[in-house]
Design a protein around this motif. Sequence first.
Motif, PDB file in Angstrom:
ATOM      1  N   ASN A 269       0.854  -1.178   0.000  1.00  0.00           N
ATOM      2  CA  ASN A 269       0.000   0.000   0.000  1.00  0.00           C
ATOM      3  C   ASN A 269       0.895   1.235   0.000  1.00  0.00           C
ATOM      4  N   ALA A 270       0.863   2.003  -1.087  1.00  0.00           N
ATOM      5  CA  ALA A 270       1.770   3.147  -1.229  1.00  0.00           C
ATOM      6  C   ALA A 270       1.639   4.134  -0.074  1.00  0.00           C
ATOM      7  N   TYR A 271       0.452   4.245   0.483  1.00  0.00           N
ATOM      8  CA  TYR A 271       0.239   5.168   1.603  1.00  0.00           C
ATOM      9  C   TYR A 271       0.956   4.690   2.864  1.00  0.00           C
ATOM     10  N   ARG A 272       1.351   3.429   2.893  1.00  0.00           N
ATOM     11  CA  ARG A 272       2.005   2.862   4.069  1.00  0.00           C
ATOM     12  C   ARG A 272       3.507   2.660   3.871  1.00  0.00           C
ATOM     13  N   VAL A 273       3.999   2.890   2.667  1.00  0.00           N
ATOM     14  CA  VAL A 273       5.411   2.650   2.355  1.00  0.00           C
ATOM     15  C   VAL A 273       6.308   3.620   3.124  1.00  0.00           C
ATOM     16  N   GLY A 274       7.380   3.074   3.701  1.00  0.00           N
ATOM     17  CA  GLY A 274       8.394   3.911   4.350  1.00  0.00           C
ATOM     18  C   GLY A 274       8.086   4.284   5.785  1.00  0.00           C
ATOM     19  N   ARG A 275       6.976   3.820   6.320  1.00  0.00           N
ATOM     20  CA  ARG A 275       6.600   4.144   7.695  1.00  0.00           C
ATOM     21  C   ARG A 275       6.693   2.894   8.575  1.00  0.00           C
ATOM     22  N   VAL A 276       7.014   3.097   9.832  1.00  0.00           N
ATOM     23  CA  VAL A 276       7.088   1.998  10.789  1.00  0.00           C
ATOM     24  C   VAL A 276       5.741   1.875  11.502  1.00  0.00           C
ATOM     25  N   GLU A 278       3.319  -0.467  14.304  1.00  0.00           N
ATOM     26  CA  GLU A 278       3.330  -1.411  15.415  1.00  0.00           C
ATOM     27  C   GLU A 278       2.082  -2.276  15.384  1.00  0.00           C
ATOM     28  N   ARG A 279       2.224  -3.479  15.988  1.00  0.00           N
ATOM     29  CA  ARG A 279       1.102  -4.410  16.094  1.00  0.00           C
ATOM     30  C   ARG A 279       0.486  -4.694  14.715  1.00  0.00           C
ATOM     31  N   VAL A 280       1.310  -5.213  13.822  1.00  0.00           N
ATOM     32  CA  VAL A 280       0.869  -5.524  12.464  1.00  0.00           C
ATOM     33  C   VAL A 280       0.524  -7.010  12.377  1.00  0.00           C
ATOM     34  N   ALA A 281      -0.711  -7.304  12.022  1.00  0.00           N
ATOM     35  CA  ALA A 281      -1.170  -8.690  11.913  1.00  0.00           C
ATOM     36  C   ALA A 281      -0.728  -9.300  10.592  1.00  0.00           C
ATOM     37  N   SER A 282      -0.544 -10.611  10.609  1.00  0.00           N
ATOM     38  CA  SER A 282      -0.175 -11.329   9.393  1.00  0.00           C
ATOM     39  C   SER A 282      -1.039 -12.576   9.268  1.00  0.00           C
ATOM     40  N   VAL A 283      -1.638 -12.765   8.083  1.00  0.00           N
ATOM     41  CA  VAL A 283      -2.412 -13.971   7.809  1.00  0.00           C
ATOM     42  C   VAL A 283      -1.889 -14.613   6.536  1.00  0.00           C
ATOM     43  N   ASP A 284      -2.043 -15.931   6.485  1.00  0.00           N
ATOM     44  CA  ASP A 284      -1.487 -16.691   5.371  1.00  0.00           C
ATOM     45  C   ASP A 284      -2.523 -17.693   4.888  1.00  0.00           C
ATOM     46  N   LEU A 285      -2.702 -17.793   3.572  1.00  0.00           N
ATOM     47  CA  LEU A 285      -3.642 -18.754   3.000  1.00  0.00           C
ATOM     48  C   LEU A 285      -3.004 -20.142   2.944  1.00  0.00           C
ATOM     49  N   THR A 286      -3.683 -21.125   3.463  1.00  0.00           N
ATOM     50  CA  THR A 286      -3.181 -22.490   3.447  1.00  0.00           C
ATOM     51  C   THR A 286      -3.317 -23.088   2.056  1.00  0.00           C
ATOM     52  N   SER A 287      -2.184 -23.346   1.406  1.00  0.00           N
ATOM     53  CA  SER A 287      -2.166 -23.994   0.087  1.00  0.00           C
ATOM     54  C   SER A 287      -3.119 -23.310  -0.884  1.00  0.00           C
ATOM     55  N   ASP A 502      -6.373  -0.294   6.105  1.00  0.00           N
ATOM     56  CA  ASP A 502      -5.503  -0.877   7.128  1.00  0.00           C
ATOM     57  C   ASP A 502      -4.529  -1.891   6.530  1.00  0.00           C
ATOM     58  N   TYR A 503      -4.795  -2.286   5.290  1.00  0.00           N
ATOM     59  CA  TYR A 503      -3.882  -3.183   4.580  1.00  0.00           C
ATOM     60  C   TYR A 503      -2.549  -2.473   4.340  1.00  0.00           C
ATOM     61  N   ILE A 504      -1.436  -3.198   4.580  1.00  0.00           N
ATOM     62  CA  ILE A 504      -0.100  -2.630   4.398  1.00  0.00           C
ATOM     63  C   ILE A 504       0.660  -3.311   3.263  1.00  0.00           C
ATOM     64  N   TYR A 505       0.633  -4.647   3.248  1.00  0.00           N
ATOM     65  CA  TYR A 505       1.497  -5.380   2.319  1.00  0.00           C
ATOM     66  C   TYR A 505       0.874  -6.732   2.004  1.00  0.00           C
ATOM     67  N   ILE A 511      -1.163 -11.522   3.802  1.00  0.00           N
ATOM     68  CA  ILE A 511      -1.508 -10.107   3.949  1.00  0.00           C
ATOM     69  C   ILE A 511      -1.014  -9.620   5.304  1.00  0.00           C
ATOM     70  N   LYS A 512      -0.427  -8.435   5.327  1.00  0.00           N
ATOM     71  CA  LYS A 512      -0.042  -7.754   6.567  1.00  0.00           C
ATOM     72  C   LYS A 512      -0.967  -6.539   6.722  1.00  0.00           C
ATOM     73  N   PHE A 513      -1.546  -6.381   7.932  1.00  0.00           N
ATOM     74  CA  PHE A 513      -2.497  -5.282   8.093  1.00  0.00           C
ATOM     75  C   PHE A 513      -2.590  -4.854   9.557  1.00  0.00           C
ATOM     76  N   LEU A 514      -3.170  -3.679   9.750  1.00  0.00           N
ATOM     77  CA  LEU A 514      -3.366  -3.110  11.083  1.00  0.00           C
ATOM     78  C   LEU A 514      -4.739  -3.487  11.644  1.00  0.00           C
ATOM     79  N   ASN A 515      -4.876  -3.295  12.964  1.00  0.00           N
ATOM     80  CA  ASN A 515      -6.172  -3.470  13.640  1.00  0.00           C
ATOM     81  C   ASN A 515      -6.776  -4.850  13.396  1.00  0.00           C
ATOM     82  N   ARG A 516      -6.033  -5.853  13.799  1.00  0.00           N
ATOM     83  CA  ARG A 516      -6.430  -7.245  13.563  1.00  0.00           C
ATOM     84  C   ARG A 516      -7.865  -7.527  13.983  1.00  0.00           C
TER      85      ARG A 516
END
Length: 683
Positions: A269-276, A278-287, A502-505, A511-516
């Motif tokens: 997400n270009a609006y989120r690039v270059g910023r630090v 905190e508390r970034v959630a990560s989810v992963d699709l199984t197969s 809230d999506y970052i990457y 997907i990495k995102f805020l406010n899980r």
Amino acid sequence: MEKPRRAADVPDDEIRKKFHVKRTKRRAGDKVYETYELPAAFDIETSSFREDGEKRAVMYLWQFDLGGLCVYGRSWDEFGDWMCRIRDLGGVSKSHRMVIYVHNLAYEFQWIRNRFEWAEVFAREMRKPMRALTKDGFEFRCSYVLSGYALKTLAKNLHYYKIEKLDAEMDYTLVRTPYTPLTDTELEYGITDVQIVEYYIREQILRNGSITRIPMTKTSYVRREIRDRCYSPENRESYRTRMKTMTISGPDEYASLLRAFIGGFVHANAYRVGRVYERVASVDLTSSYPTVMIAEKFPCGAAKHLESIDDVRRLSAYCVVFDVTFFGIEAATDIDHPISASKCYVKNGWREDNGRIVSADCISITLTDVDMEYVRLYYTWQRADYTNVWAYPRQYLPTPFVEGILSLYQIKTELKGVKGKEREYLAGKENLNSSYGMTVTNILRDEIVYDGEWKSEEVSVPEEIRKYNAGRRRFLFYPWGIYVTAYARRNLLCTMYQIGTDYIYADTDSIKFLNRDCHWEVIEQYNAEITEKLEKALTYHGLSFDLIRPKDKNGVERPLGCWTDEGVYDRFKTLGAKRYLVEENGDLQATVAGCNKNLLPTYLKQVSPDDPFEAFRNGLYVPPDYAGRLTAEYIDEETYGIVTDYLGNKYEYHELSSVNMEPGTYTMSLSAMFLDYLDELNR
């Protein structure tokens, strides 16, 4: 394992004994030959240097493992003598072949290509042979292409043999030559490399029943397993009949399919690039890819060709591939921009977000109907013209094919961590991961020819398509692969859209995102929907729902296709695709394409001890010791000269061909167009 010896010191009888093994008969066209069931591996160690500014390299050690007999030599003359001895003492010839595995044959072949007469070289890419047969009957094969693993990982994945690749024992910045004395540790380092490969081939012989049945590539295993299932006695006739309906009409249709193929979505997400953050959630699709191969419907028949349609949505009973020209296209959201600029074959007046279209006066691109689902979410346009439409009957993939994918997932899940089943688990896991790759293999490749130099020759497209359609053992249809990635992208991008700003990457299936907690309902809703889709597909195939939720060794269900919680990062920063930094419990992890992920965090801490995230920015320079990358230059001409090693010994070298490998630096560099776009957002 026997202690390594100089090749010249090995008695003839020891070599002869190694060839007291079975020979397996094979047929190639109208010729019959036999192959020794003898695992063998070859490797070299080299030094790179510069002479008057010119890049040069020299071989200073070669290692050979002949069925457990480890030998080494220091010169090419010794190597030539060794190969002649095993040829003569073992009876190796064109009719009695010996297979020799090399881990990354592309590298060693460049050094030996002018030291043998070659009967046949097979490659799918320039300078990357997968198999090379000498006129004497030595067949060099690539164990890296077969395994897909670096040597260190290959050693860890061995089931019956225990060996580790030695780390940090060889300082490659030191120039060595055949005159340079080697320590026992340095010699052991080189010998271990061929031992690992020889052990691996032993296990592959056990797995396949014969050295002649070991395939050339990793995906060949899953191809063979699923093809055998599709063409089992009970399925053979019905599957072949169905395949006969799945044909490609000719070059125009195939060209459209090639244009329509798009890989995984990797972006920030270009609006989120270059910023630090905190508390970034990560989810992963199984197969993710295997899931859509089961849950979704695919092109399952010959296409109808339409010059134009008013509204592609009318063809709901078909999978549709088409060219579309968008006029006055604009981003409808600030979340992200999924259309890749590189896939547009026409672009006028466009703006980019790190390679993705933000807006344009006009773009033309080839898409599928599935792609249009997310394009409508992320863009608006003034007008869209659809042309060159290919409409395929839409249906689930054949039942035997689906059963094969489900079986691989079951093996991976149920055998993970089960003692004594490590080999079966690893095979199942690798095959599941490779199941998608076989669907997107390009059926029309230029023929790569080696006749002393590398050449690329165009094939006859109509003739190759004719042969593809007529293949009696064909069990795949090229349009399937295009839709696998399209469905997976849609699933990812639609979830991102619901998460919103809230999506970052995102990277293909994560997907990495805020406010899980605010978005967890989105995750759970998707999981429920994909499970329903999978169950509907299994009902169609007459298969048990248990197949999509096998249990692990602890009896816990592992449902296929669902988003899984990967935790919450303490801190997260991205600079774009394949460029992000993560902190978890004080541990720093970096993912940067082209840079060593293990070394980079250490360097960032050195550059900015108080806060490594400050150092992770555009313009970051990473020196060779921490970048961990090598740049290769192939030297095709003969090279002569005198080189001095790190001990002061002079050596007169002569290489017929070689490869110079030098440590490379890395610089974090965002494109000027992307920087302009980021500046525009910050105004």
